[in-house]
Write a protein that holds these residues in place. Structure first.
Motif, mmCIF file in Angstrom:
data_model
loop_
_atom_site.group_PDB
_atom_site.id
_atom_site.type_symbol
_atom_site.label_atom_id
_atom_site.label_comp_id
_atom_site.label_asym_id
_atom_site.label_seq_id
_atom_site.Cartn_x
_atom_site.Cartn_y
_atom_site.Cartn_z
ATOM 1 N N LEU A 174 0.825 -1.211 0.000
ATOM 2 C CA LEU A 174 0.000 0.000 0.000
ATOM 3 C C LEU A 174 0.859 1.260 0.000
ATOM 4 C CD1 LEU A 174 -2.748 -1.238 2.448
ATOM 5 C CD2 LEU A 174 -3.062 -0.730 0.017
ATOM 6 N N MET B 240 -7.978 -1.841 -2.600
ATOM 7 C CA MET B 240 -7.937 -0.937 -3.745
ATOM 8 C C MET B 240 -9.247 -0.996 -4.542
ATOM 9 S SD MET B 240 -5.199 0.702 -3.451
ATOM 10 C CE MET B 240 -5.526 1.621 -4.958
ATOM 11 N N VAL C 32 -5.170 5.439 0.608
ATOM 12 C CA VAL C 32 -4.299 4.264 0.496
ATOM 13 C C VAL C 32 -3.221 4.306 1.571
ATOM 14 C CG1 VAL C 32 -2.679 3.017 -0.980
ATOM 15 C CG2 VAL C 32 -4.743 4.023 -1.971
#
Length: 275
Positions: free
Chosen positions: A35, A82, A100
């Motif tokens: 990430l 995601m 994120v």
């Protein structure tokens, strides 16, 4: 500052996926690193950000973009996070990278939970923050965007080579200088400290003194600051002989500096101003 749509998207996505991310335990280390890498990719490619946040674009198209970017290399949990994010609405295209990154930090916290090192990481981040407070030149090198991220990370590692920091502490501290994200280094470290404090349900109070605090002093500080902030606190005691005497207390972004060295600095500035 994030707009309302982005705040809602971030909060709802993290609330819905938190149990699954927490259950990945040791795998959360890999997920967090993935990430962080995606955060950096988004930060440096606005076209990708736009492709993933365009409200007029079907969700299936956005997932196809993700598959092109990540292929089958990413952890399934990374892909699920995601996929969830690209299906939400953001106020600005750049806000998806913030979401994120938040997930990346969450993953690192859950990994620390699984290792039983969450409090240790929180304390080490506070120690790192405290050690850099009076080193403006060093701090500036850690967020100097005129040099490469590799150079900044190498500088950080050399600077703290003698510290036996937990691997999560090191990863978060390196992330702060590797991907600056338009933030000063200490601001990012303080943000991380605050996130860990909320995660543990406590506030971190960093107290810097010339000599170690006694148990009685620690108990008194716990009582004072628990009442002040309205929640449990953890006292991170930092010993720094250079402060000479007195006490510097930091709670979140608030710093109260009553050390001798701070008073001498103030006196020197006052004398210069009136000379």
């Amino acid at each position: 500052m994030r707009g309302e749509a982005s705040r809602i998207a971030d909060r709802e996505s993290r609330d819905s996926l938190a149990p699954k991310l927490r259950d990945t335990r040791d795998e959360a280390w890999r997920i967090g690193n993935e990430l962080f890498a995606i955060t950096s990719l988004l930060d440096h490619n606005v076209h990708v950000e736009r492709a993933l946040t365009d409200p007029s674009r079907p969700a299936e198209d956005k997932v196809a973009v993700l598959n092109t970017l990540l292929g089958d290399q990413a952890h399934p949990m990374t892909m699920e996070i995601m996929t969830d994010l690209v299906g939400r609405r953001f106020s600005r295209v750049s806000d998806i990278a913030n979401a994120v990154e938040d997930f990346g930090v969450d993953a690192m916290m859950y990994y620390a939970d699984a290792q039983g090192t969450t409090l240790q990481v929180s304390i080490e981040l506070a120690q790192l923050h405290s050690s850099l407070l009076n080193l403006p030149v060093v701090r500036s090198k850690l967020y100097d965007d005129s040099v490469s991220s590799e150079t900044r990370v190498k500088f950080f590692r050399a600077l703290f080579a003698d510290k036996d920091f937990d691997k999560v502490t090191m990863r978060l501290a390196e992330h702060a200088t590797c991907n600056l994200r338009n933030r000063r280094y200490l601001a990012t470290i303080q943000w991380l400290i605050n996130k860990f404090s909320r995660h543990m349900g406590e506030s971190m109070v960093t107290v810097t003194t010339a000599t170690p605090l006694t148990d009685e002093q620690i108990d008194k500080l716990i009582a004072i600051y628990s009442k002040k902030v309205g929640r449990g606190v953890h006292i991170n005691s930092v010993v720094d002989p250079t402060v000479l005497g007195g006490m510097r207390v930091q709670v979140g972004d608030e710093v109260t500096d009553n050390t001798v060295i701070a008073q001498l600095d103030h006196l020197q500035r006052t004398v210069k101003a009136t000379a």
